[in-house]
Design a protein around this motif. Structure first.
Motif, short mmCIF file in Angstrom:
data_model
loop_
_atom_site.label_atom_id
_atom_site.label_comp_id
_atom_site.label_asym_id
_atom_site.label_seq_id
_atom_site.Cartn_x
_atom_site.Cartn_y
_atom_site.Cartn_z
N TYR A 63 0.80 -1.23 0.00
CA TYR A 63 0.00 0.00 0.00
C TYR A 63 0.83 1.28 0.00
O TYR A 63 0.52 2.22 -0.72
CB TYR A 63 -0.97 -0.01 1.20
CG TYR A 63 -1.93 1.14 1.14
CD1 TYR A 63 -2.98 1.13 0.22
CD2 TYR A 63 -1.77 2.26 1.95
CE1 TYR A 63 -3.86 2.21 0.13
CE2 TYR A 63 -2.65 3.33 1.86
CZ TYR A 63 -3.69 3.30 0.96
OH TYR A 63 -4.53 4.35 0.85
N ILE A 79 -4.77 2.98 -8.45
CA ILE A 79 -5.56 1.82 -8.02
C ILE A 79 -4.62 0.76 -7.45
O ILE A 79 -3.58 0.48 -8.05
CB ILE A 79 -6.28 1.18 -9.25
CG1 ILE A 79 -7.10 2.22 -10.02
CG2 ILE A 79 -7.10 -0.05 -8.87
CD1 ILE A 79 -8.34 2.68 -9.33
N ASP A 82 -5.43 -4.84 -4.08
CA ASP A 82 -5.89 -5.31 -2.77
C ASP A 82 -5.45 -4.28 -1.72
O ASP A 82 -4.25 -4.12 -1.47
CB ASP A 82 -5.30 -6.69 -2.44
CG ASP A 82 -5.91 -7.27 -1.18
OD1 ASP A 82 -6.37 -6.49 -0.31
OD2 ASP A 82 -5.95 -8.51 -1.06
N ARG A 83 -6.41 -3.62 -1.11
CA ARG A 83 -6.12 -2.57 -0.12
C ARG A 83 -5.39 -3.14 1.10
O ARG A 83 -4.73 -2.43 1.83
CB ARG A 83 -7.45 -1.89 0.28
CG ARG A 83 -7.40 -0.93 1.43
CD ARG A 83 -6.55 0.29 1.09
NE ARG A 83 -6.38 1.20 2.21
CZ ARG A 83 -5.45 1.10 3.16
NH1 ARG A 83 -4.61 0.07 3.16
NH2 ARG A 83 -5.34 1.99 4.11
N GLU A 84 -5.55 -4.46 1.30
CA GLU A 84 -4.93 -5.10 2.47
C GLU A 84 -3.47 -5.48 2.22
O GLU A 84 -2.84 -6.11 3.08
CB GLU A 84 -5.71 -6.36 2.87
CG GLU A 84 -7.16 -6.11 3.26
CD GLU A 84 -7.28 -5.09 4.37
OE1 GLU A 84 -6.56 -5.23 5.37
OE2 GLU A 84 -8.07 -4.13 4.22
N LYS A 270 -7.05 -10.63 -8.99
CA LYS A 270 -7.37 -9.35 -8.35
C LYS A 270 -6.98 -8.18 -9.24
O LYS A 270 -7.64 -7.14 -9.24
CB LYS A 270 -6.66 -9.23 -7.00
CG LYS A 270 -7.29 -10.08 -5.91
CD LYS A 270 -6.62 -9.79 -4.59
CE LYS A 270 -6.87 -10.88 -3.60
NZ LYS A 270 -5.98 -10.81 -2.45
N ALA A 274 -9.48 -5.37 -10.47
CA ALA A 274 -9.14 -3.96 -10.22
C ALA A 274 -9.30 -3.14 -11.50
O ALA A 274 -9.81 -2.03 -11.49
CB ALA A 274 -7.72 -3.85 -9.69
N LYS A 279 -10.95 -0.24 -8.90
CA LYS A 279 -10.94 -0.22 -7.43
C LYS A 279 -9.74 -1.01 -6.93
O LYS A 279 -9.32 -1.94 -7.60
CB LYS A 279 -12.20 -0.90 -6.90
CG LYS A 279 -13.36 0.04 -6.85
CD LYS A 279 -14.46 -0.66 -6.13
CE LYS A 279 -15.64 0.27 -5.97
NZ LYS A 279 -16.83 -0.44 -5.55
N GLU A 280 -9.21 -0.79 -5.82
CA GLU A 280 -9.44 0.19 -4.79
C GLU A 280 -8.65 1.46 -5.10
O GLU A 280 -7.44 1.41 -5.27
CB GLU A 280 -8.85 -0.44 -3.55
CG GLU A 280 -9.36 -0.44 -2.17
CD GLU A 280 -10.79 -0.24 -1.86
OE1 GLU A 280 -11.06 0.88 -1.42
OE2 GLU A 280 -11.57 -1.17 -1.96
N GLU A 281 -9.34 2.57 -5.15
CA GLU A 281 -8.61 3.80 -5.43
C GLU A 281 -7.94 4.33 -4.16
O GLU A 281 -8.53 4.32 -3.09
CB GLU A 281 -9.58 4.85 -5.98
CG GLU A 281 -8.84 6.07 -6.44
CD GLU A 281 -9.73 7.15 -7.06
OE1 GLU A 281 -10.90 6.87 -7.38
OE2 GLU A 281 -9.22 8.26 -7.21
N ARG A 283 -6.98 7.11 -1.88
CA ARG A 283 -7.45 8.48 -1.63
C ARG A 283 -6.73 9.05 -0.41
O ARG A 283 -6.64 8.38 0.62
CB ARG A 283 -8.95 8.50 -1.35
CG ARG A 283 -9.78 8.17 -2.58
CD ARG A 283 -11.25 8.14 -2.20
NE ARG A 283 -12.03 7.50 -3.23
CZ ARG A 283 -12.49 8.13 -4.31
NH1 ARG A 283 -12.24 9.40 -4.49
NH2 ARG A 283 -13.22 7.47 -5.19
#
Ligand code: 13P
Ligand code: SF4
Length: 302
Positions: A63, A79, A82-84, A270, A274, A279-281, A283
């Motif tokens: 991230y 993007i 995976d946000r995790e 994934k 995406a 996604k996941e953007e 921000r």
């Protein structure tokens, strides 16, 4: 969807949405294979700055790397599949701890390793990656230095420059697990090989090795050295890129199981999702972007 179908769909979506795929050298082989650009943290940050014609950056990495892309180039949509996908090292230091260190050392300049959150960057004076940490600190002659968040990289810099540096106690579990006896064992098993470790490794491991290099430094060494065998002390997927680009040379892992869980969260499926959903953007508040950009810009200009 089968792998080949996924690859074709990713290529189609990428062109349709004017997206670019950036991937770190620790990404899974299948993800590395579909990336437009592969690199270490510094190379990817520099690449982000140059991107003009693509509107969307899909960042395959952890991230903080996607966050860095957003800070450097806030006009683009960034993007992460995976946000995790987290970096344990970056998550290991809370902003309050750095604020406390700064209060204890009010005259010190803060150098943060790029493996840190936007909040930590915003509290820092300079940023660096493993490829330029020594040079960045060397440029700050006569200053007291707080180096965050990696104690091992900080110790390496202090050792190379023979300087005292204020360090917190955070580390990367992937590299911190390398031991002196792993180097000694590798010397016995591969007597002709050069031992190359990442500077996030413990200092005694670095001292016993032949080189301590960032992942781009490892690629450069493999390209330029006349040596044919290397023991590599870093995340396991680095060996995929090295073996692919230098098929005539031999690369062995310093220790099995050096896997970064965060990096491995990004899969081809994934990545496809995406690109489909955008996604996941990533921000971030504009004020945070503004504050965190200053040390990053200094790093990119140095
Ligand atoms: P590099 O910048 O050398 O690729 O390292 C990034 C990283 O996360 C090392 O663990
Ligand atoms: Fe973070 Fe370590 Fe993974 Fe690098 S290998 S991304 S420092 S947890």
């Amino acid at each position: 969807m089968r792998t080949q179908e996924l690859k074709e769909e990713i290529a189609r979506l990428k062109a349709e949405k004017k997206a670019v795929i950036l991937a770190h050298n620790y990404q899974l082989p299948l993800v590395q294979d579909v990336a437009d650009f592969l690199g270490d943290s510094l190379e990817l940050a520099k690449r982000v700055r140059k991107l003009r014609d693509r509107k969307i950056i899909v960042f395959c990495g952890v991230y903080f790397m996607a966050e860095t892309a957003r800070i450097i180039n806030p006009d683009k949509k960034v993007i992460i599949p995976d946000r995790e996908a987290g970096c344990a090292l970056a998550e290991g230091l809370r902003p309050e701890e750095l604020v406390r260190l700064k209060q204890q050392h009010p005259e010190a300049k803060v150098v943060c390793y790029v493996n840190s959150s936007a909040e930590i960057k915003a509290l820092s004076d300079y940023c660096c990656t493993s490829a330029n940490a020594v040079e960045v600190v060397e440029g700050l002659r006569g200053e007291e230095i707080i180096f965050v968040p990696d104690i091992n990289l900080g110790r390496f810099v202090a050792w190379r420059l023979k300087r005292k540096i204020v360090l917190p106690a955070s580390n990367c579990y992937v590299h911190h697990r390398f031991l002196l006896r792993d180097v000694q064992k590798a010397r016995r098993l591969y007597p002709r090989a050069k031992i190359v470790v990442h500077p996030e490794s413990p200092l005694e491991v670095i001292e016993a090795s032949d080189y301590a290099l960032s992942t781009s430094g490892m690629l450069k060494l493999a390209a330029e050295s006349s040596e044919g065998e290397f023991v590599i002390g870093t995340e396991i997927s680095m060996l995929y890129r090295l073996r692919k680009e230098f098929p005539r040379k031999k690369f062995y892992a310093l220790k099995p199981g050096a896997i970064c869980e965060g990096m491995k969260k990004i899969t081809l499926a994934k990545l496809y999702e995406a690109l489909t959903l955008l996604k996941e953007e990533v921000r971030l508040k504009p004020v945070l972007i503004e504050r965190a950009r200053r040390p990053l810009e200094r790093m990119l200009e140095s």
